[in-house]
Each structure stands twice: as C-alpha cells, then as structure tokens.
Design a protein around this motif. Structure first.
Motif, PDB file in Angstrom:
ATOM      1  N   VAL A 514       0.836  -1.201   0.000  1.00  0.00           N
ATOM      2  CA  VAL A 514       0.000   0.000   0.000  1.00  0.00           C
ATOM      3  C   VAL A 514       0.869   1.249   0.000  1.00  0.00           C
ATOM      4  O   VAL A 514       0.607   2.220  -0.727  1.00  0.00           O
ATOM      5  CB  VAL A 514      -0.946  -0.016   1.222  1.00  0.00           C
ATOM      6  CG1 VAL A 514      -1.793   1.253   1.258  1.00  0.00           C
ATOM      7  CG2 VAL A 514      -1.830  -1.253   1.189  1.00  0.00           C
ATOM      8  N   ASP A 517       2.419   1.831  -3.379  1.00  0.00           N
ATOM      9  CA  ASP A 517       1.455   2.378  -4.327  1.00  0.00           C
ATOM     10  C   ASP A 517       1.372   3.893  -4.226  1.00  0.00           C
ATOM     11  O   ASP A 517       1.299   4.597  -5.239  1.00  0.00           O
ATOM     12  CB  ASP A 517       0.071   1.769  -4.084  1.00  0.00           C
ATOM     13  CG  ASP A 517      -0.019   0.327  -4.560  1.00  0.00           C
ATOM     14  OD1 ASP A 517       0.852  -0.074  -5.347  1.00  0.00           O
ATOM     15  OD2 ASP A 517      -0.938  -0.392  -4.123  1.00  0.00           O
ATOM     16  N   SER A 518       1.358   4.413  -3.007  1.00  0.00           N
ATOM     17  CA  SER A 518       1.268   5.868  -2.838  1.00  0.00           C
ATOM     18  C   SER A 518       2.510   6.561  -3.389  1.00  0.00           C
ATOM     19  O   SER A 518       2.435   7.671  -3.934  1.00  0.00           O
ATOM     20  CB  SER A 518       1.062   6.217  -1.360  1.00  0.00           C
ATOM     21  OG  SER A 518       2.178   5.818  -0.580  1.00  0.00           O
ATOM     22  N   THR A 550      -5.989  10.828  -5.010  1.00  0.00           N
ATOM     23  CA  THR A 550      -5.857   9.404  -5.356  1.00  0.00           C
ATOM     24  C   THR A 550      -5.230   8.614  -4.218  1.00  0.00           C
ATOM     25  O   THR A 550      -5.657   7.486  -3.909  1.00  0.00           O
ATOM     26  CB  THR A 550      -5.007   9.253  -6.626  1.00  0.00           C
ATOM     27  OG1 THR A 550      -5.549  10.065  -7.663  1.00  0.00           O
ATOM     28  CG2 THR A 550      -4.964   7.801  -7.073  1.00  0.00           C
ATOM     29  N   ALA A 554      -7.098   5.557  -2.256  1.00  0.00           N
ATOM     30  CA  ALA A 554      -6.536   4.201  -2.211  1.00  0.00           C
ATOM     31  C   ALA A 554      -6.360   3.724  -0.778  1.00  0.00           C
ATOM     32  O   ALA A 554      -6.706   2.578  -0.439  1.00  0.00           O
ATOM     33  CB  ALA A 554      -5.204   4.175  -2.954  1.00  0.00           C
ATOM     34  N   ASN A 555      -5.835   4.600   0.088  1.00  0.00           N
ATOM     35  CA  ASN A 555      -5.648   4.213   1.492  1.00  0.00           C
ATOM     36  C   ASN A 555      -6.977   4.056   2.216  1.00  0.00           C
ATOM     37  O   ASN A 555      -7.111   3.199   3.097  1.00  0.00           O
ATOM     38  CB  ASN A 555      -4.777   5.247   2.203  1.00  0.00           C
ATOM     39  CG  ASN A 555      -3.305   5.076   1.911  1.00  0.00           C
ATOM     40  OD1 ASN A 555      -2.591   4.347   2.587  1.00  0.00           O
ATOM     41  ND2 ASN A 555      -2.835   5.752   0.861  1.00  0.00           N
ATOM     42  N   THR A 558      -8.344   0.637   1.431  1.00  0.00           N
ATOM     43  CA  THR A 558      -7.625  -0.379   2.216  1.00  0.00           C
ATOM     44  C   THR A 558      -8.060  -0.355   3.672  1.00  0.00           C
ATOM     45  O   THR A 558      -8.266  -1.404   4.302  1.00  0.00           O
ATOM     46  CB  THR A 558      -6.106  -0.139   2.121  1.00  0.00           C
ATOM     47  OG1 THR A 558      -5.710  -0.170   0.760  1.00  0.00           O
ATOM     48  CG2 THR A 558      -5.348  -1.205   2.892  1.00  0.00           C
TER      49      THR A 558
END
Length: 637
Positions: A514, A517-518, A550, A554-555, A558
């Motif tokens: 994760v 990804d960031s 974004t 995304a976080n 999750t």
C-alpha cells in the motif's frame, strides 16, 4: 506576488511529525506497564504463535437435541470463561467466539491445562429422594438387610456416607455452617411405605407417567429411536416399573432389561427420569457420561451418581449455582481442604429453606435408602452430571456452608474457581487442543521478521534503481513508518492488550505494498507534470495536489477493507486486519507530514534539478524532444 498553488512551509509539518514521535516514545518508555530494562520496555506483546502457548477449541451445545446455543448465551459463556482464564494471572489471554458453537481460548506463554475452564459447572443443590445400586449389574444383587422401622437409624446406602476411595470428591461428606446452627424441629424420618425397592406397584407410590414430562420435539424423536433399539418387550417392562427393580424376585427381568445396558450415554439421557433410576441395568458408567445438558432443567427431577456406584433420584433444584456469592478453597480445623460457600441475596434464604426441608423431611419426602447415618435426609451437591458431595443435613443452616470431601489444594481450588465465576449457560465438549512450544514460536517470529525484512529490502532496491534520489525519500518514509508502527504496537499492547501475531506481521507486510502504491502515484504524477513542460521545482506542488486525492482514496479503501475484515473475522484474522489498518493509517501520517514536505525541500536543491540524480531523467528528455521539432519548423519557415 502570491505563492504558487500548493506552496507550503515544510518545516511545520516536519515539526508536527517530530512531536508525534516524541509523545509516542515517551509513552513507550514511561507509560503504565513500562518496567524492567531497555529491552523489556521496547518489547511488544507477542501472541501465542510467536512465543508459544496453548490454544483450546470448545464446541458448545445448549441441549441434548443438538441445537446450537443462542448468541446471548454463547457471549455470556465467553465472558465467564475469559474470567476463569484470567484467574491464572495471565491477562493477555484471548477468548473469542467462532461461528455459532465454538469458543477458542488462546493463552500465550507456558503451556497450561485449560480443560477445566470450559466445564459447565452448573451447580445444583437437590434433596436426595431415593438411592439405588448404580453398578448396572444384570445378575441379581446380593440380599440386603431389611430397612429398620421408621424413625430409627436406617441402613446406610452403599457409598452414601462411608469412606470413599482415594480421589473421590465426596468422601465422608458433611455439611457444616459458620457460625454453627443447631437442629430445629423434629428429627423423625417420614413414614417408610416406599422404603424397600420393589417392582411391585404396591411397594411405592406410583411415579408420574412419562407422558406427563414435557418432552422437546428433538428429544421425543431420539426417545423413539431408543425404544426401537431396546425392543418393545424391554421398553414395556421398564415403563411398568414404579421403583428400582428387584432382580432377586424375578431373575428373568434382568434378561428382559439387559438391552438398556448397551445404550450410549447420549441415548440414556433421553430416557424418562424414572426409567433411568428404576432400570438396574442402567449404570453409573452411562449416567456419568451423559451430556451435561441432560439434567439442565432445575425444575425437573434428575438422576445422578456418586462415586460411580450409587445412583440417586434427586428432587427439583431449589438452590442454584447463581445463588452462590463466593466460593473459596480453605483448610478446615482438621487441616483438610474444603470449599467454603457464601450465598448471596435470596440465595441464603433458599439454602436455609432447603436445609430445613431436609432436616425435618418435609415436602417431597426422602425414603429410607436416602437417609444418612443419623436418620436425616441428605442434600446432593450436583455439578453437571455428577454428585460431588451428598452431605447429611445436621440442622437448619442459616450461615455460610462448606463442601467437604477428599479434596487436595488443586481440586478444591478448581471447584471454587468454577463456582466463583458463575455457572455457564452453555455446556461444552473439547474439540481441539494445540500446544505450541516456545521454540516453535521463536521460529515463527524469526520467519515473520525475515519476510518483513526481505519485503522492505526489495522495495528499497527497486526504489533506488528506478527513482534514484527519490528512492531515499521512499527509504526514509518506510523507516519512519516502521518506527511509528513499532511504537504503536508497544503502547497498544500495554493499553488495550493487543498482541502481535504472525498474522499481524503478515498484515504489516501487505501494508508495504500500500505504501509503495502511494509512492508510485505521487512520483509518476510528478513525471507527468514535467513532461507537460514544467520545471521540477514547480512540478512538485502541482503533482501533490493532483496525486493527493488518489492517495487518500486508495488508502481509504484499504482501511475500510481492514475495518470490515476486523468486524466479521475472529482469532488471528482479526489481528491481521488490525495490523493492516494500523499500518495504513500511519502511512497516511507519514505521507502528509514527511513525504510531501521533504519533496518540497528537495525541489529547492540543485541536485534535484539534475535528471540523472533526481531520477526524473526519463521525463526530461521527452520535453527536449518536443522542443526540437518546433525550432526546426521556425527555421524552415
């Protein structure tokens, strides 16, 4: 001139991050529970699979028809078992429900015997109405002396008050009161019209018919199956008994009733109470192994054995385990271990009324076979299916009482613990027990840490290879995230008892993905801004504005997944979800308070403007190639 959009002062964010670190690690070193040396203060609370311990799975049943317990009863049982486990002095034990039947107990540390914590411990105080041989022998028993006339000392039932074999929990049982209470009322026994066990209806008052007993639908089906198994002749003969059959007067009856001796304990449990008592081929070996729920209803009479040789017909329970306020294992005046009972509220009134009834033989009278040495009725202390003590009541007891027997320190303490923490509303059968050694736990811990280290190392290598100088930002971010997660684990372990398991380590390894990804979202957006013709310094704030939403989305996804998984899961999966959610939240903290501020500072350095050093070289040439054709077209014009 106003500052460009996204302009910021990175020193403030970095100062806030530093303050968070200071507060967190002050709590690590000085919060409640921090003791010992530096190593002890920095050690998180580890779970069973990392330091070894015991895991026990109990399957719950609420009745002999096999139906699952209610959610409320299962949760109440979980809380009681948790209290019992915590009585071992190990507060980090984990007791969770699994599905609609199971309770899983996990106790880190040294292996312990957790078998007794799931004992139903449904304590019932019932007056003994009749006693009979419980050996289950088919052959006619030896002739017994004729009972003495009413009011005189009666023949003592086998095992009722005589010394018991070593290990029995009720040897020489006597009820005592503190302070001592003298007898009240007359001591004569009730008339003994039904004293002699006999198959003749004239020898005893007719017992209630089996049809008068409320029978649940599931039990009725099982009873019909048992009736078919033993045969019509045996069932008819057993149904006609009004008292324990005397095989000396009719030896052929033993052959007729022999099929009852082949029934399993669960099959015996569905038989009518009078049949369980009156059929001599049904022995204590079967009765003791019945499901505990078979005598759960305190408003019904019951059959239970003492010492595996004597079975009793017991009256309805007029004092319950919930009436006991406290129970302790103590030494009496003879230095023998006893269990002291303290009744609470109206429980003391119920106990006094029961002892008065037994002492004066009022209410449902006990016959000659149930009397003690002094001609007084006895009260059976029934724990689940067994009689742990059947003291003869020597007077009306108005104070604290004691359960005496062949107890040692452990057995007395175990019984007191079960009674002290209440009666479970559900009965349990042990399904699985796993002992994990400390050596195996240490091996798991090393494997987990090795996996985490390899995962982080691969991310860092890839980062430096692909992003060069920006790889240092990734490296520092991961280090800060790891320090935040570690400090949070230590503090949460002390404050809320969170234990780190192998599944938790797996959740943190997943969180590395994760975090990566960031990074990718931010840096690739930065490259896009440079390709559009902006300088690296001006591209940083614009890339942050466009990538921030974004990254948060995304976080957030999750984090929501971790929350849902935590709510619906049990056991170690819950630890995985908690660790994943915690690492995700702390990653967001690092993103906002370190990653963007440090990128803003790097954008002001000369090294960041160098494509080879910054890692933005793949973006800058595209800008140069776009500019060359324009120059050529101007020359051609």
């Amino acid at each position: 001139m106003a500052p460009p959009q996204g302009q910021m002062r990175p020193g403030r964010q970095l100062a806030v991050l530093g303050l968070i670190f200071v507060v967190l690690y002050l709590m690590v070193f000085f919060s409640g529970g921090a003791s010992g040396g530096l190593k002890d203060r920095l050690e998180p609370r580890l779970g069973l699979d990392l330091i070894g311990g015991t895991r026990l799975t109990l399957e719950a049943t609420n009745s002999i028809d096999g139906k699952p317990p209610t959610t409320e009863n299962l949760e109440e049982a979980r809380q009681i078992i948790e209290n019992r486990v915590n009585a071992y002095g190990v507060a980090e034990a984990e007791v969770v429900t699994e599905g609609n039947r199971n309770i899983v107990i996990s106790l880190p540390g040294e292996n312990r015997d957790l078998t007794d914590v799931g004992s139903a411990a449904e304590l019932r105080f019932r007056k003994v109405l009749k006693a009979a041989d419980g050996t289950g022998a088919v052959a006619p028993p030896a002739a017994t002396p004729t009972p003495a006339p009413s009011g005189s000392a009666s023949p003592k039932p086998s095992g009722s008050a005589s010394p018991k074999p070593s290990g029995s929990s009720s040897a020489g049982a006597k009820a005592t009161a503190s302070p001592s209470a003298g007898g009240q009322g007359g001591g004569a026994a009730a008339p003994s019209a039904s004293a002699t066990p006999s198959a003749s209806p004239s020898a005893a008052a007719p017992s209630p018919s089996a049809s008068a007993e409320p029978v649940p639908e599931g039990v009725e089906k099982q009873r019909a199956a048992v009736q078919q198994k033993v045969g019509a002749a045996a069932w008819q003969a057993a149904s006609g008994l009004q008292a324990p059959a005397d095989l000396t007067t009719d030896p052929s009856l033993g052959t007729t009733l022999k099929p009852f001796g082949t029934l399993s304990p669960r099959e015996v449990a569905v038989l009518p109470v009078e049949m369980q008592f009156n059929v001599p081929t049904i022995g204590c070996a079967q009765l003791d192994q019945r499901p505990a729920a078979s005598i759960k209803d305190e408003k019904q009479k019951a059959i239970a054995c003492e010492d595996g040789t004597q079975k009793y017909l017991l009256d309805v329970a007029k004092v319950l385990g919930t009436d006991v306020g406290d129970a302790n294992a103590v030494l009496d005046q003879t230095s023998s271990w006893v269990v002291s009972l303290d009744f609470k509220g109206k429980g003391q009134e119920k106990w006094t009324a029961l002892t008065r009834e037994a002492f004066t033989n009022e209410g449902q009278a006990c016959d000659q076979t149930a009397l003690g040495q002094d001609g007084k009725c006895r009260v059976a202390v029934v724990l689940d299916n067994k009689v742990v003590s059947s003291p003869e009541i020597q007077g009306v007891l108005t104070g604290d009482s004691q359960i005496t027997g062949s107890f040692d320190n452990k057995t007395a303490s175990d019984l007191a613990s079960q009674l002290r923490y209440g009666a479970l509303p559900v009965t349990f059968e042990q399904q699985d027990k796993v002992n994990i050694t400390a050596t195996l736990g240490a091996s798991h811990l090393r494997a987990g840490l090795l996996a985490a280290g390899i995962g982080m190392l691969l991310v860092i290598i890839y980062s430096f290879f692909y992003y060069r100088l920006l790889g240092s930002v990734i490296f520092l971010s991961l280090v800060l995230s790891a320090l935040l997660v570690f400090g949070a684990l230590v503090v949460l372990g002390r404050q809320i008892g969170f234990t780190l398991t192998l599944a938790g380590i797996a959740g943190m390894i997943v969180s590395l993905g994760v975090a990566a990804d960031s990074f990718v979202i931010y840096f690739e957006r930065l490259k896009d801004e440079i390709r559009e013709g902006r300088s690296p310094r001006s591209a940083v704030p614009r890339a942050w504005i466009r990538a921030r939403r974004t990254i948060i989305s995304a976080n957030a996804i999750t984090l929501m997944s971790a929350v849902v998984l935590y709510i619906v899961s049990v056991g170690t999966v819950k630890g995985f979800a908690f660790a994943l959610g915690l690492a995700t939240v702390l990653d967001l903290v690092v993103v906002f308070l370190f990653r963007h501020p440090i990128m803003t500072m790097f954008a002001r350095t000369r090294a960041f403007l160098s494509p080879r050093v910054s890692g933005l070289g793949r973006a800058l040439p595209a800008r140069t190639e776009q500019a060359t054709p324009r120059t050529s077209r101007v020359k051609e014009a």
